[in-house]
Design a protein around this motif. Structure first.
Motif, PDB file in Angstrom:
ATOM      1  N   ASN A 440       0.709  -1.249   0.127  1.00 26.05           N
ATOM      2  CA  ASN A 440       0.161  -0.018  -0.228  1.00 26.05           C
ATOM      3  C   ASN A 440       0.802   1.115   0.014  1.00 26.05           C
ATOM      4  O   ASN A 440       0.372   2.336  -0.211  1.00 26.05           O
ATOM      5  N   LEU A 441       1.977   1.106   0.247  1.00 24.24           N
ATOM      6  CA  LEU A 441       2.918   2.074   0.178  1.00 24.24           C
ATOM      7  C   LEU A 441       3.354   2.506  -1.374  1.00 24.24           C
ATOM      8  O   LEU A 441       3.973   3.630  -1.417  1.00 24.24           O
ATOM      9  N   LEU A 442       3.011   1.900  -2.209  1.00 27.09           N
ATOM     10  CA  LEU A 442       3.150   2.068  -3.628  1.00 27.09           C
ATOM     11  C   LEU A 442       2.071   3.266  -3.993  1.00 27.09           C
ATOM     12  O   LEU A 442       1.257   3.316  -3.142  1.00 27.09           O
ATOM     13  N   PRO A 443       2.224   3.970  -5.101  1.00 32.36           N
ATOM     14  CA  PRO A 443       3.299   3.900  -5.929  1.00 32.36           C
ATOM     15  C   PRO A 443       4.872   4.537  -5.475  1.00 32.36           C
ATOM     16  O   PRO A 443       4.804   5.286  -4.491  1.00 32.36           O
ATOM     17  N   GLN A 444       5.817   3.987  -5.907  1.00 31.27           N
ATOM     18  CA  GLN A 444       7.372   4.483  -5.603  1.00 31.27           C
ATOM     19  C   GLN A 444       7.312   6.062  -5.998  1.00 31.27           C
ATOM     20  O   GLN A 444       6.888   6.068  -7.003  1.00 31.27           O
ATOM     21  N   ASN A 445       8.392   6.760  -5.312  1.00 33.14           N
ATOM     22  CA  ASN A 445       8.596   8.077  -6.030  1.00 33.14           C
ATOM     23  C   ASN A 445       9.106   8.106  -7.200  1.00 33.14           C
ATOM     24  O   ASN A 445       9.871   7.074  -7.615  1.00 33.14           O
ATOM     25  N   ASN A 446       8.947   8.877  -8.017  1.00 29.99           N
ATOM     26  CA  ASN A 446       9.434   9.142  -9.411  1.00 29.99           C
ATOM     27  C   ASN A 446      10.787   8.954  -9.475  1.00 29.99           C
ATOM     28  O   ASN A 446      11.518   9.501  -8.567  1.00 29.99           O
ATOM     29  N   GLY A 447      11.357   8.206 -10.421  1.00 27.23           N
ATOM     30  CA  GLY A 447      12.983   8.180 -10.688  1.00 27.23           C
ATOM     31  C   GLY A 447      13.466   6.678 -10.022  1.00 27.23           C
ATOM     32  O   GLY A 447      14.587   6.545 -10.328  1.00 27.23           O
ATOM     33  N   TYR A 448      12.838   6.120  -9.203  1.00 23.81           N
ATOM     34  CA  TYR A 448      13.137   4.834  -8.648  1.00 23.81           C
ATOM     35  C   TYR A 448      12.394   3.665  -8.996  1.00 23.81           C
ATOM     36  O   TYR A 448      11.113   3.772  -9.148  1.00 23.81           O
ATOM     37  N   GLN A 449      12.930   2.470  -8.969  1.00 22.44           N
ATOM     38  CA  GLN A 449      12.069   1.287  -9.221  1.00 22.44           C
ATOM     39  C   GLN A 449      11.606   0.567  -8.107  1.00 22.44           C
ATOM     40  O   GLN A 449      12.609   0.550  -7.147  1.00 22.44           O
TER      41      GLN A 449
END
Length: 449
Positions: A440-449
């Motif tokens: 549930n912490l998704l989505p990851q911050n932009n620029g990271y996989q």
């Protein structure tokens, strides 16, 4: 059932607490104010020893090398990622800051819940304990939000709820922070003005953090008002060589070293004894930013050359007591009154109060041996204030990075200094292992996989 770990004494001198040695069951904690004090002491102990506020592995060094304050000469993989701006979601330092923060937040929440439900504590005791826990909860969330953006704002001790919690939009996070700090101010009004060595957060700590949050959220009127309420309580130490001593009148909140007569880890981290052998040094960019005649360069930096005289490095010398002291002369300072003047200056500038903003800037400049600012327009004043913040707060808990980020100047400032800089570096990744546990912490911050 939550198990509390405590040191051997209460909060009145929490920093003398040894590593936790005994365990008490949660229900027994709130029958006696002394045990609640010990529970709070354990949080302060943890903040001092590990995580974002630690003098050895916290934001001072991590964000110093991430921004333009410090060069890094070590070999730690996680720190090299920070320095070279190729951070991955599996970075252990990023994970440590996150996990330690939420551990302390959990403990603060348990104190809030336990104090509210206690039938043994007086109203005054409940207010003081709850106020300190609210302050800690808000402060830690503020650092997390500045690092990661959208984050869970955790107020529960229900592990089932916390294990599936989602991230809150950062604007709402700041609303919660301000609400918690405002409540802390009300609760802490009855607390003694200061502990003997300013090692316990009180109503003035809550107000300073509240002023900072109003500044970060661009509520200029409130930032100026709350800063003004606090400024009259604190003077500036006129001697720059004494600002970071443990009895400085400028100090609002500080951590006492854990083992007498040790001094700060900041001194141990930054003072270079020999070249080669250094881990950190001040960047050329920072040294070039000092104006001619700035006494902060004289008193707060120092230099050393190698034996051949071919290499000279500068290092932070705010904390000077290192290895050979017989008493703890310096504590690690979290908040000091210079910040209040620069908070008010920035707020006043945005409000168009040119004279007031100039006066606040000049108080800081004049102490450093510099003449009054020549800035007369709003934009020039804001640039001058950012410059003063850069010089005044270098190597202090990430101020420089947070200022570049909140003013939108990070890319402009760092893209030519950091070869791998990307605009998405403005936020750190949510730790990979945390997402694996809680999708549930998704989505990851932009620029990271």
């Amino acid at each position: 059932m939550l198990l509390f770990s405590f040191g051997i004494i209460g909060c009145s001198e929490f920093v003398e607490v040894d590593p936790p040695k005994n365990i008490l069951i949660s229900e027994t904690v709130f029958n006696d104010p002394a045990t609640v004090e010990s529970a709070l002491a354990n949080i302060y102990y943890g903040l001092r020893e590990q995580g974002m506020l630690s003098g050895s592995s916290g934001l001072t060094t991590g964000l110093g090398i991430y921004s333009d304050e410090l060069d890094y000469y070590g070999f730690d993989t996680d720190y090299l990622q920070l320095y070279n701006h190729n951070v991955i979601a599996g970075n252990n330092r990023i994970l440590n800051w996150w996990s330690e923060a939420y551990s302390h937040i959990y403990s603060a929440n348990d104190i809030i819940k336990g104090v509210e439900n206690s039938n043994a504590l007086t109203v005054e005791e409940k207010n003081v304990f709850k106020g300190q826990a609210l302050l800690v909860r808000a402060y830690i969330h503020s650092l997390l939000a500045a690092l990661y953006g959208d984050i869970p704002y955790v107020t529960s001790t229900d592990y089932l709820t916390n294990n599936i919690i989602s991230r809150t939009p950062v604007s709402e996070v700041y609303d919660h922070i301000i609400q918690d700090l405002s409540s802390a101010v009300i609760s802490l009004e009855g607390m003694d003005s200061f502990s003997r060595s300013r090692v316990l957060p009180n109503v003035w700590v809550a107000k300073v953090l509240l002023a900072r949050m109003y500044l970060y959220t661009e509520q200029w009127d409130m930032a100026a008002t709350v800063a003004t309420e606090s400024i009259h309580m604190f003077g500036l130490e006129p001697d720059l060589n004494k600002v970071f001593l443990n009895d400085s009148p400028e100090t609002i909140w500080q951590f006492k070293p854990g083992e007498y007569p040790k001094n700060t880890r900041e001194a141990t981290q930054f003072i270079i004894q020999v070249i080669p052998g250094q881990t950190y040094a001040l960047t050329d960019e920072l040294m070039a930013a000092f104006e001619d005649g700035d006494l902060r360069k004289t008193y707060w930096t120092n230099s050393i050359s190698d034996s051949e005289g071919t290499i000279t490095l500068h290092y932070a010398y705010k904390y000077k007591a290192n290895l050979n002291e017989t008493e703890s002369l310096e504590y690690s300072i979290l908040l000091r009154s210079a910040e209040l003047f620069l908070i008010r200056a920035e707020a006043r500038a945005h409000l168009g109060e040119i004279n007031g903003a100039q006066q606040d800037v000049n108080i800081i400049r004049n102490r450093a041996g510099l003449p009054n600012t020549e800035a007369t327009t709003i934009n020039d004043l804001l640039s001058a204030i950012l410059q003063e913040r850069r010089i005044e707060f270098f190597t202090e808990h990430g101020h420089r990075w947070f200022d570049l980020k909140r003013t939108g100047l990070a890319t402009e400032t760092l893209q030519d200094q950091k070869l791998n800089w990307q605009p998405t570096d403005i936020l750190f990744p949510v730790p990979e292992s945390e997402i694996e546990v809680n999708p549930n912490l998704l989505p990851q911050n932009n620029g990271y996989q």
